[in-house]
Design an enzyme around this catalytic site. Structure first.
Site, PDB file in Angstrom:
ATOM      1  N   CYS B  86     -45.647  -0.513  -3.815  1.00 21.13           N
ATOM      2  CA  CYS B  86     -44.711  -0.910  -4.571  1.00 21.13           C
ATOM      3  C   CYS B  86     -43.678  -2.026  -4.009  1.00 21.13           C
ATOM      4  CB  CYS B  86     -43.917   0.187  -5.447  1.00 21.13           C
ATOM      5  SG  CYS B  86     -43.230  -0.406  -6.936  1.00 21.13           S
ATOM      6  N   HIS B 210     -48.044   4.389  -6.824  1.00 23.57           N
ATOM      7  CA  HIS B 210     -47.584   5.173  -5.696  1.00 23.57           C
ATOM      8  C   HIS B 210     -48.318   6.276  -5.542  1.00 23.57           C
ATOM      9  CE1 HIS B 210     -43.403   3.573  -5.830  1.00 23.57           C
ATOM     10  NE2 HIS B 210     -43.815   3.424  -6.974  1.00 23.57           N
ATOM     11  N   GLU B 212     -47.973   8.549  -3.089  1.00 24.24           N
ATOM     12  CA  GLU B 212     -47.253   9.460  -2.652  1.00 24.24           C
ATOM     13  C   GLU B 212     -46.432  10.286  -3.690  1.00 24.24           C
ATOM     14  OE1 GLU B 212     -46.045   6.554  -2.876  1.00 24.24           O
ATOM     15  OE2 GLU B 212     -43.873   6.387  -3.279  1.00 24.24           O
TER      16      GLU B 212
END
Lengths: 79, 235
Positions: B86, B210, B212
Protein backbone atom coordinates in the site's frame (compact mmCIF):
# COMPACT_ATOMS: atom_id res chain seq x y z
CA UNK A 1 14.00 35.77 -5.48
CA UNK A 2 10.52 34.26 -5.40
CA UNK A 3 9.44 31.23 -7.39
CA UNK A 4 5.94 30.22 -8.36
CA UNK A 5 5.62 26.58 -9.36
CA UNK A 6 2.60 25.07 -11.12
CA UNK A 7 2.20 21.30 -11.19
CA UNK A 8 -0.51 19.63 -13.29
CA UNK A 9 -1.22 16.12 -14.51
CA UNK A 10 0.13 15.42 -17.99
CA UNK A 11 -2.29 15.75 -20.88
CA UNK A 12 -1.99 11.99 -21.49
CA UNK A 13 -3.11 11.26 -17.91
CA UNK A 14 -6.80 11.22 -17.06
CA UNK A 15 -7.62 13.69 -14.27
CA UNK A 16 -10.62 12.28 -12.35
CA UNK A 17 -10.68 15.32 -10.05
CA UNK A 18 -10.79 17.72 -13.00
CA UNK A 19 -13.56 15.68 -14.63
CA UNK A 20 -15.65 15.82 -11.44
CA UNK A 21 -15.19 19.59 -11.15
CA UNK A 22 -16.17 19.97 -14.82
CA UNK A 23 -19.38 18.00 -14.19
CA UNK A 24 -20.18 20.16 -11.17
CA UNK A 25 -19.63 23.34 -13.22
CA UNK A 26 -21.84 21.94 -15.96
CA UNK A 27 -24.63 21.20 -13.48
CA UNK A 28 -24.34 24.84 -12.32
CA UNK A 29 -25.06 25.90 -15.88
CA UNK A 30 -21.51 26.52 -17.10
CA UNK A 31 -21.84 24.23 -20.09
CA UNK A 32 -19.14 26.14 -21.97
CA UNK A 33 -16.42 24.53 -19.82
CA UNK A 34 -14.87 21.93 -22.11
CA UNK A 35 -12.13 20.63 -19.83
CA UNK A 36 -10.82 21.12 -16.28
CA UNK A 37 -7.39 20.16 -14.99
CA UNK A 38 -6.76 20.42 -11.25
CA UNK A 39 -3.17 21.00 -10.16
CA UNK A 40 -0.97 22.39 -7.43
CA UNK A 41 0.48 25.84 -6.95
CA UNK A 42 3.62 26.16 -4.82
CA UNK A 43 5.35 29.39 -3.72
CA UNK A 44 9.00 29.35 -2.74
CA UNK A 45 11.17 32.11 -1.28
CA UNK A 46 14.70 31.48 -2.51
CA UNK A 47 16.33 34.40 -0.70
CA UNK A 48 19.05 36.31 -2.53
CA UNK A 49 20.21 34.19 -5.42
CA UNK A 50 21.17 34.88 -9.05
CA UNK A 51 18.35 34.29 -11.51
CA UNK A 52 20.29 31.73 -13.58
CA UNK A 53 21.28 29.85 -10.43
CA UNK A 54 17.71 30.02 -9.11
CA UNK A 55 16.43 28.63 -12.37
CA UNK A 56 18.79 25.67 -12.19
CA UNK A 57 17.84 24.99 -8.58
CA UNK A 58 14.12 25.24 -9.09
CA UNK A 59 14.30 22.87 -12.05
CA UNK A 60 16.08 20.27 -9.92
CA UNK A 61 13.56 20.76 -7.08
CA UNK A 62 10.68 20.20 -9.49
CA UNK A 63 12.19 17.14 -11.13
CA UNK A 64 13.23 15.51 -7.87
CA UNK A 65 10.42 16.38 -5.47
CA UNK A 66 7.78 18.95 -6.35
CA UNK A 67 6.50 17.07 -9.40
CA UNK A 68 6.45 13.39 -10.30
CA UNK A 69 7.44 13.52 -13.94
CA UNK A 70 5.91 10.10 -14.62
CA UNK A 71 2.45 11.66 -14.34
CA UNK A 72 2.94 15.41 -13.94
CA UNK A 73 4.19 18.43 -15.87
CA UNK A 74 5.53 21.53 -14.17
CA UNK A 75 6.22 25.14 -15.04
CA UNK A 76 7.63 27.94 -12.95
CA UNK A 77 7.99 31.72 -12.83
CA UNK A 78 10.86 33.54 -11.16
CA UNK A 79 10.86 37.15 -10.06
CA UNK B 1 15.42 -15.21 7.68
CA UNK B 2 15.38 -11.85 9.48
CA UNK B 3 12.74 -9.20 8.72
CA UNK B 4 12.90 -5.43 9.24
CA UNK B 5 9.62 -3.49 9.27
CA UNK B 6 10.25 0.21 8.61
CA UNK B 7 8.35 2.82 10.62
CA UNK B 8 7.87 6.19 8.92
CA UNK B 9 6.03 9.02 10.69
CA UNK B 10 2.44 8.17 9.76
CA UNK B 11 2.90 4.44 9.08
CA UNK B 12 -0.11 2.61 10.55
CA UNK B 13 0.23 -0.99 9.32
CA UNK B 14 3.70 -1.45 10.82
CA UNK B 15 2.39 -3.31 13.88
CA UNK B 16 0.15 -5.55 11.73
CA UNK B 17 3.14 -6.60 9.61
CA UNK B 18 5.30 -7.11 12.71
CA UNK B 19 2.55 -9.16 14.36
CA UNK B 20 2.12 -11.52 11.40
CA UNK B 21 5.86 -12.06 10.91
CA UNK B 22 6.76 -12.34 14.59
CA UNK B 23 3.72 -13.95 16.22
CA UNK B 24 1.90 -15.80 13.43
CA UNK B 25 4.96 -17.01 11.51
CA UNK B 26 7.42 -16.92 14.47
CA UNK B 27 10.17 -15.22 12.49
CA UNK B 28 12.92 -12.98 13.76
CA UNK B 29 11.52 -9.47 13.16
CA UNK B 30 12.58 -5.96 14.20
CA UNK B 31 11.12 -2.52 13.74
CA UNK B 32 13.44 -0.22 11.77
CA UNK B 33 13.21 3.53 12.40
CA UNK B 34 13.02 5.83 9.38
CA UNK B 35 16.20 7.58 10.54
CA UNK B 36 18.25 4.36 10.65
CA UNK B 37 21.00 4.25 8.04
CA UNK B 38 21.90 0.57 8.12
CA UNK B 39 19.62 -2.35 7.31
CA UNK B 40 22.39 -4.80 6.45
CA UNK B 41 21.39 -7.34 9.11
CA UNK B 42 18.01 -7.97 7.48
CA UNK B 43 17.15 -10.37 4.67
CA UNK B 44 13.78 -8.80 3.89
CA UNK B 45 12.66 -5.21 4.40
CA UNK B 46 8.94 -4.48 4.72
CA UNK B 47 7.66 -0.98 3.87
CA UNK B 48 4.23 -1.00 5.54
CA UNK B 49 1.02 0.79 4.73
CA UNK B 50 -0.20 4.04 6.23
CA UNK B 51 0.05 7.72 5.50
CA UNK B 52 3.75 8.49 5.74
CA UNK B 53 4.34 12.20 6.26
CA UNK B 54 0.59 12.77 6.06
CA UNK B 55 0.61 11.99 2.32
CA UNK B 56 1.84 15.58 1.88
CA UNK B 57 2.67 16.64 -1.70
CA UNK B 58 2.08 13.11 -3.08
CA UNK B 59 1.74 9.73 -1.40
CA UNK B 60 5.23 8.44 -0.59
CA UNK B 61 6.96 11.53 -2.01
CA UNK B 62 8.52 12.67 1.27
CA UNK B 63 9.18 9.22 2.77
CA UNK B 64 11.38 8.43 -0.18
CA UNK B 65 13.90 10.99 1.14
CA UNK B 66 14.05 9.42 4.62
CA UNK B 67 17.58 8.36 5.63
CA UNK B 68 16.48 4.71 5.76
CA UNK B 69 15.58 4.73 2.07
CA UNK B 70 19.25 5.04 1.00
CA UNK B 71 19.91 1.90 3.02
CA UNK B 72 16.86 0.18 1.51
CA UNK B 73 18.16 1.01 -2.00
CA UNK B 74 21.56 -0.50 -1.17
CA UNK B 75 19.79 -3.54 0.28
CA UNK B 76 17.79 -3.94 -2.94
CA UNK B 77 20.88 -3.43 -5.12
CA UNK B 78 22.47 -6.40 -3.34
CA UNK B 79 19.54 -8.54 -4.47
CA UNK B 80 17.96 -8.77 -1.01
CA UNK B 81 14.18 -8.72 -0.71
CA UNK B 82 11.94 -5.66 -0.31
CA UNK B 83 8.15 -5.75 -0.10
CA UNK B 84 6.13 -2.53 -0.12
CA UNK B 85 2.47 -2.78 0.87
CA UNK B 86 0.00 0.00 0.00
CA UNK B 87 1.79 3.19 1.11
CA UNK B 88 4.98 1.08 0.97
CA UNK B 89 4.26 0.43 -2.73
CA UNK B 90 3.70 4.17 -3.28
CA UNK B 91 7.08 4.87 -1.62
CA UNK B 92 8.83 2.30 -3.86
CA UNK B 93 7.35 4.04 -6.94
CA UNK B 94 8.42 7.50 -5.74
CA UNK B 95 11.89 6.15 -4.91
CA UNK B 96 12.23 4.74 -8.42
CA UNK B 97 12.74 1.19 -7.11
CA UNK B 98 9.68 0.24 -9.15
CA UNK B 99 8.40 1.95 -12.33
CA UNK B 100 5.19 3.99 -12.59
CA UNK B 101 3.17 6.26 -10.31
CA UNK B 102 -0.11 6.36 -8.40
CA UNK B 103 -3.08 8.56 -9.27
CA UNK B 104 -6.19 9.28 -7.22
CA UNK B 105 -8.71 6.42 -7.41
CA UNK B 106 -10.87 6.92 -10.50
CA UNK B 107 -13.95 7.10 -8.21
CA UNK B 108 -12.20 9.78 -6.10
CA UNK B 109 -13.29 7.69 -3.10
CA UNK B 110 -11.22 5.91 -0.50
CA UNK B 111 -11.88 2.22 -1.15
CA UNK B 112 -11.80 -0.28 1.71
CA UNK B 113 -12.94 -3.84 0.92
CA UNK B 114 -11.89 -7.39 0.07
CA UNK B 115 -10.84 -7.90 -3.54
CA UNK B 116 -9.92 -10.92 -5.65
CA UNK B 117 -6.48 -10.99 -7.22
CA UNK B 118 -5.25 -13.12 -10.08
CA UNK B 119 -1.64 -14.16 -9.60
CA UNK B 120 0.13 -13.73 -12.93
CA UNK B 121 3.57 -15.11 -12.17
CA UNK B 122 4.45 -17.69 -9.51
CA UNK B 123 8.12 -17.80 -10.41
CA UNK B 124 9.19 -15.07 -7.96
CA UNK B 125 10.29 -14.98 -4.30
CA UNK B 126 6.94 -13.33 -3.43
CA UNK B 127 4.57 -15.77 -5.14
CA UNK B 128 6.40 -19.09 -5.33
CA UNK B 129 4.28 -20.75 -2.62
CA UNK B 130 1.33 -20.45 -5.05
CA UNK B 131 3.04 -22.53 -7.72
CA UNK B 132 0.77 -25.51 -7.17
CA UNK B 133 -2.47 -23.59 -6.50
CA UNK B 134 -4.99 -23.65 -9.30
CA UNK B 135 -7.78 -21.09 -9.30
CA UNK B 136 -11.25 -21.15 -10.86
CA UNK B 137 -9.73 -20.37 -14.26
CA UNK B 138 -7.92 -23.68 -14.19
CA UNK B 139 -4.68 -21.76 -14.61
CA UNK B 140 -3.86 -18.74 -12.50
CA UNK B 141 -4.14 -18.94 -8.70
CA UNK B 142 -6.48 -16.43 -7.04
CA UNK B 143 -6.08 -14.59 -3.73
CA UNK B 144 -8.61 -12.77 -1.56
CA UNK B 145 -7.03 -9.77 0.16
CA UNK B 146 -8.35 -6.44 1.46
CA UNK B 147 -7.50 -3.07 -0.09
CA UNK B 148 -7.73 0.27 1.76
CA UNK B 149 -6.49 3.27 -0.18
CA UNK B 150 -7.39 6.56 -1.86
CA UNK B 151 -4.54 6.57 -4.37
CA UNK B 152 -4.06 3.14 -5.88
CA UNK B 153 -4.81 3.98 -9.48
CA UNK B 154 -1.60 2.65 -11.04
CA UNK B 155 -0.27 4.50 -14.07
CA UNK B 156 2.79 3.97 -16.24
CA UNK B 157 3.74 5.08 -19.76
CA UNK B 158 2.99 2.76 -22.68
CA UNK B 159 6.57 1.67 -23.37
CA UNK B 160 7.22 0.73 -19.74
CA UNK B 161 3.87 -1.08 -19.53
CA UNK B 162 4.88 -3.16 -22.52
CA UNK B 163 8.17 -4.03 -20.81
CA UNK B 164 6.39 -4.94 -17.56
CA UNK B 165 4.10 -7.33 -19.41
CA UNK B 166 6.83 -8.82 -21.61
CA UNK B 167 9.02 -9.43 -18.57
CA UNK B 168 6.14 -10.86 -16.46
CA UNK B 169 6.68 -8.20 -13.79
CA UNK B 170 2.96 -7.76 -13.12
CA UNK B 171 2.48 -10.26 -10.30
CA UNK B 172 -1.16 -9.58 -9.32
CA UNK B 173 -4.17 -8.06 -11.11
CA UNK B 174 -7.65 -7.24 -9.75
CA UNK B 175 -10.09 -9.82 -11.11
CA UNK B 176 -13.52 -11.31 -10.51
CA UNK B 177 -13.95 -14.70 -8.84
CA UNK B 178 -13.60 -16.44 -12.19
CA UNK B 179 -10.20 -14.80 -12.68
CA UNK B 180 -11.41 -12.36 -15.33
CA UNK B 181 -9.89 -8.85 -15.17
CA UNK B 182 -13.14 -6.92 -15.68
CA UNK B 183 -13.67 -3.16 -15.18
CA UNK B 184 -16.12 -4.01 -12.35
CA UNK B 185 -13.43 -5.91 -10.44
CA UNK B 186 -11.00 -2.99 -10.69
CA UNK B 187 -11.44 -1.00 -7.45
CA UNK B 188 -9.43 2.09 -8.39
CA UNK B 189 -9.06 2.43 -12.16
CA UNK B 190 -5.56 0.95 -12.33
CA UNK B 191 -4.12 0.46 -15.79
CA UNK B 192 -4.82 -3.12 -16.95
CA UNK B 193 -6.14 -3.95 -13.44
CA UNK B 194 -2.59 -3.90 -12.08
CA UNK B 195 -2.50 -4.47 -8.30
CA UNK B 196 1.17 -5.30 -7.80
CA UNK B 197 4.46 -5.39 -9.72
CA UNK B 198 8.05 -6.47 -9.14
CA UNK B 199 11.32 -5.14 -10.53
CA UNK B 200 13.28 -6.85 -13.31
CA UNK B 201 15.53 -8.64 -10.80
CA UNK B 202 12.41 -9.94 -8.98
CA UNK B 203 13.63 -8.95 -5.51
CA UNK B 204 11.48 -5.83 -5.03
CA UNK B 205 7.68 -6.22 -4.90
CA UNK B 206 5.01 -3.58 -4.39
CA UNK B 207 1.27 -4.20 -4.07
CA UNK B 208 -1.76 -2.18 -2.99
CA UNK B 209 -3.69 -4.99 -1.19
CA UNK B 210 -2.76 -5.88 2.40
CA UNK B 211 -1.51 -9.47 2.89
CA UNK B 212 -0.87 -8.71 6.58
CA UNK B 213 -4.59 -8.03 7.11
CA UNK B 214 -5.52 -11.48 5.79
CA UNK B 215 -3.13 -13.81 7.57
CA UNK B 216 -5.34 -15.23 10.35
CA UNK B 217 -8.64 -17.14 10.12
CA UNK B 218 -10.51 -14.68 12.33
CA UNK B 219 -9.78 -11.91 9.83
CA UNK B 220 -11.69 -13.65 7.04
CA UNK B 221 -8.83 -14.86 4.85
CA UNK B 222 -5.40 -16.42 5.30
CA UNK B 223 -4.36 -15.84 1.69
CA UNK B 224 -1.90 -13.17 2.79
CA UNK B 225 0.22 -15.90 4.38
CA UNK B 226 0.91 -17.24 0.90
CA UNK B 227 2.87 -14.09 0.11
CA UNK B 228 4.84 -14.28 3.38
CA UNK B 229 5.38 -18.06 3.01
CA UNK B 230 6.70 -17.43 -0.49
CA UNK B 231 9.24 -14.99 0.94
CA UNK B 232 10.22 -17.67 3.48
CA UNK B 233 10.23 -20.27 0.71
CA UNK B 234 7.84 -22.46 2.70
CA UNK B 235 4.78 -24.13 1.23
Amino acid sequence: MKAKVYVTLKRSVLDPQGKTVQHALSSMGFHEVKDVRVGKYIELDLGTVEKSQAEQKIKTMCEKLLANTVIEDFKYELN
Amino acid sequence: MKFGVVIFPGSNCDHDCYHVLKHVLNKDTDFVWHKDKDVSKYDCIVLPGGFSYGDYLRTGAIARFSPVMDAVKKHADKGKLVIGICNGFQILLEAGLLPGAMLRNASLKFVCKFVTLRVENTDTPFTRALRNDVGATGRSPLLRLPVAHGEGNYFVDGATLKDLNADHQVLVRYSDEAGQTTPESNPNGSLENIAGICNKARNVFGLMPHPERASEEELGSVDGLKIFRSILNEN
